[in-house]
Design a protein around this motif. Structure first.
Motif, PDB file in Angstrom:
ATOM      1  N   LEU A   1       4.382  33.051 128.125  1.00 15.54           N
ATOM      2  CA  LEU A   1       4.853  33.906 127.034  1.00 15.54           C
ATOM      3  C   LEU A   1       5.984  33.310 126.192  1.00 15.54           C
ATOM      4  N   LEU A   2       6.872  32.537 126.817  1.00 14.01           N
ATOM      5  CA  LEU A   2       8.061  32.076 126.089  1.00 14.01           C
ATOM      6  C   LEU A   2       7.819  30.920 125.099  1.00 14.01           C
ATOM      7  N   PRO A   3       7.073  29.859 125.453  1.00 12.31           N
ATOM      8  CA  PRO A   3       6.927  28.756 124.490  1.00 12.31           C
ATOM      9  C   PRO A   3       6.436  29.169 123.097  1.00 12.31           C
ATOM     10  N   PRO A   4       5.471  30.113 122.966  1.00 15.96           N
ATOM     11  CA  PRO A   4       5.023  30.476 121.620  1.00 15.96           C
ATOM     12  C   PRO A   4       6.104  31.149 120.753  1.00 15.96           C
ATOM     13  N   VAL A   5       7.175  31.688 121.370  1.00 17.70           N
ATOM     14  CA  VAL A   5       8.218  32.350 120.572  1.00 17.70           C
ATOM     15  C   VAL A   5       9.469  31.469 120.405  1.00 17.70           C
ATOM     16  N   MET A   6       9.351  30.192 120.822  1.00 18.65           N
ATOM     17  CA  MET A   6      10.441  29.233 120.653  1.00 18.65           C
ATOM     18  C   MET A   6      10.159  28.395 119.418  1.00 18.65           C
TER      19      MET A   6
ATOM     20  N   THR B   1      16.269  26.872 121.768  1.00 17.97           N
ATOM     21  CA  THR B   1      15.194  25.903 121.535  1.00 17.97           C
ATOM     22  C   THR B   1      14.405  25.587 122.798  1.00 17.97           C
ATOM     23  N   THR B   2      14.953  25.942 123.957  1.00 19.35           N
ATOM     24  CA  THR B   2      14.309  25.606 125.225  1.00 19.35           C
ATOM     25  C   THR B   2      14.260  26.833 126.127  1.00 19.35           C
ATOM     26  N   ALA B   3      13.093  27.079 126.719  1.00 21.31           N
ATOM     27  CA  ALA B   3      12.949  28.132 127.734  1.00 21.31           C
ATOM     28  C   ALA B   3      12.695  27.427 129.058  1.00 21.31           C
TER      29      ALA B   3
ATOM     30  N   VAL C   1      11.318  23.115 132.635  1.00 22.69           N
ATOM     31  CA  VAL C   1      11.267  23.481 131.227  1.00 22.69           C
ATOM     32  C   VAL C   1       9.839  23.920 130.897  1.00 22.69           C
ATOM     33  N   PHE C   2       9.720  25.063 130.210  1.00 23.22           N
ATOM     34  CA  PHE C   2       8.414  25.568 129.803  1.00 23.22           C
ATOM     35  C   PHE C   2       8.012  24.909 128.496  1.00 23.22           C
ATOM     36  N   LYS C   3       6.843  24.277 128.488  1.00 22.29           N
ATOM     37  CA  LYS C   3       6.341  23.587 127.285  1.00 22.29           C
ATOM     38  C   LYS C   3       5.150  24.344 126.731  1.00 22.29           C
ATOM     39  N   ALA C   4       5.018  24.270 125.423  1.00 18.49           N
ATOM     40  CA  ALA C   4       3.885  24.940 124.746  1.00 18.49           C
ATOM     41  C   ALA C   4       2.584  24.238 125.090  1.00 18.49           C
TER      42      ALA C   4
END
Length: 166
Positions: free
Chosen positions: A59-64, A149-151, A163-166
């Protein structure tokens, strides 16, 4: 208490350095040293369940990157040690994502999420009013917006950051 595991958002280096300069200004005035890496917590738990980490990684990478506006100062805690933080606002999209992740965490606060950036951790209650005054003095009035910038998933017991990557 051992440090909990966290789903966090981190600032880019330039903004992190600006926060550290505020910490340094407070320290110069005699306030307690703040060593924490500036971050915005989504949720935390003594041991983060795998399904929460997995969902956060989706869920987080698409909103970063995510924009935040500093909208006030808050004090957390009702006991002897308290935490001073900047209250933040962000997009409805990120708020919804954060609430969904928090709701999955059995040790979380349900769908509640209060976006904030901790500026004074575990401060003795009696210095909090002076700390807030000094925080206002040492913070540039132009430093009102941040970009996460980073989740990531932080496990302090083993010093491991995913680190969560898209």
């Amino acid at each position: 208490m051992a440090s909990p595991e966290n789903i966090l958002l981190y600032l880019p280096e330039k903004e992190e350095q600006q926060v550290r300069e505020v910490f340094a200004g407070l320290e110069e005035q005699g306030f307690p040293v703040q060593n924490q890496k500036p971050h915005i917590t989504i949720t935390f738990s003594p041991s983060m369940p795998d399904d929460v980490v997995q969902r956060a990684s989706e869920l987080l990478p698409p909103v970063m990157p995510a924009r935040f506006a500093r909208v006030g100062t808050v004090v957390f805690g009702t006991k002897r040690k308290q935490t001073v933080a900047w209250l933040l606002e962000t997009s409805e999209e990120l708020e919804e994502v954060a609430r969904n992740i928090s709701a999955l965490n059995p040790n979380g606060r349900g769908q509640r999420w209060v976006p904030h950036l901790t500026m004074g951790l575990r401060l003795p209650r009696e210095i909090v009013p002076d700390y807030i005054r000094a925080l206002d003095e040492v913070t540039s009035p132009h430093f009102k917006e941040f970009t996460a910038t980073t989740a990531a998933y932080w496990r302090p017991k083993i010093h491991h950051l995913t680190v969560f990557k898209a």
